[in-house]
Write an enzyme that holds these catalytic residues in place. Sequence first.
Site, PDB file in Angstrom:
ATOM      1  N   SER A   1       0.837  -1.201   0.000  1.00 58.58           N
ATOM      2  CA  SER A   1       0.000   0.000   0.000  1.00 58.58           C
ATOM      3  C   SER A   1       0.875   1.256   0.000  1.00 58.58           C
ATOM      4  O   SER A   1       1.615   1.484  -0.955  1.00 58.58           O
ATOM      5  CB  SER A   1      -0.964  -0.053   1.190  1.00 58.58           C
TER       6      SER A   1
ATOM      7  N   ASP B   1     -10.167  -5.706  -3.141  1.00 60.96           N
ATOM      8  CA  ASP B   1      -9.551  -4.676  -2.298  1.00 60.96           C
ATOM      9  C   ASP B   1     -10.459  -3.446  -2.289  1.00 60.96           C
ATOM     10  O   ASP B   1     -10.769  -2.891  -3.348  1.00 60.96           O
ATOM     11  CB  ASP B   1      -8.178  -4.330  -2.891  1.00 60.96           C
TER      12      ASP B   1
ATOM     13  N   HIS C   1      -7.274  -6.106   1.006  1.00 58.34           N
ATOM     14  CA  HIS C   1      -6.115  -5.243   1.256  1.00 58.34           C
ATOM     15  C   HIS C   1      -5.332  -5.663   2.500  1.00 58.34           C
ATOM     16  O   HIS C   1      -4.407  -4.977   2.917  1.00 58.34           O
ATOM     17  CB  HIS C   1      -6.608  -3.793   1.421  1.00 58.34           C
TER      18      HIS C   1
END
EC number: 3.1.2.12
Length: 278
Positions: free
Chosen positions: A145, A223, A256
């Site tokens: 991320s 996600d 995620h």
Amino acid sequence: MEMLEEHRCFEGWQQRWRHDSSTLNCPMTFSIFLPPPRDHTPPPVLYWLSGLTCNDENFTTKAGAQRVAAELGIVLVMPDTSPRGEQVANDDGYDLGQGAGFYLNATQPPWATHYRMYDYLRDELPALIQSQFNVSDRCAISGHSMGGHGALIMALKNPGKYTSVSAFAPIVNPCSVPWGIKAFSTYLGEDKNAWLEWDSCALMYASNAQDAIPTLIDQGDNDQFLADQLQPAVLAEAARQKAWPMTLRIQPGYDHSYYFIASFIEDHLRFHAQYLLK
């Protein structure tokens, strides 16, 4: 340097250290996994950069990377995601301030005093690792991320420093998504030209062909941040136009979380091993 903890792990050692950072003007912690020694050859290093709200322990405790790192003989180094401390500027939001350093050098007050994670990762931390541990100078970088963004910009801004780069669900185009716009306007000011040197897509378009390194990106299609914040297809298009050796894998059903990272971290370690252990 002060050792905070040490645990035997897959015949190697998982350690956590604190040191005083002259770059960030505060004490910093990092975690390191030292695989069992093989011979007299110093092992290479994979740096892992974590995402928003994380510190140096999230990957260590959740990703399950140590088994394969021990097998391959790769040192894992996990820095924190920002400077820390009462004297360090902060914000109430999860996506700004401590735990959200975005791996750049801030230019705006009050952030510029401490938020120089890019310099810390480029210079101070690798020099510390080299001086304190028996490691080779071959290294690769990966992250998740915000940390995926960090890994990509570290690789793109430092040709020749890393053998390879990978990322899980990276923020590839921070200049154009809410997380990046909030962080960049705060840390870097309103001049959007200054933002471009911290944007993977802009950096890739500006890159030279001889500087390209093998790149692997995994992205879950479940996600919750995929459409608004991540948009890996934008970087894939830049890679296509530049003939950059990038593989983007869309993983069906994955979100995620660290469950996603744990599912594919072995692939990433073996990917980096191809180049680190040459």
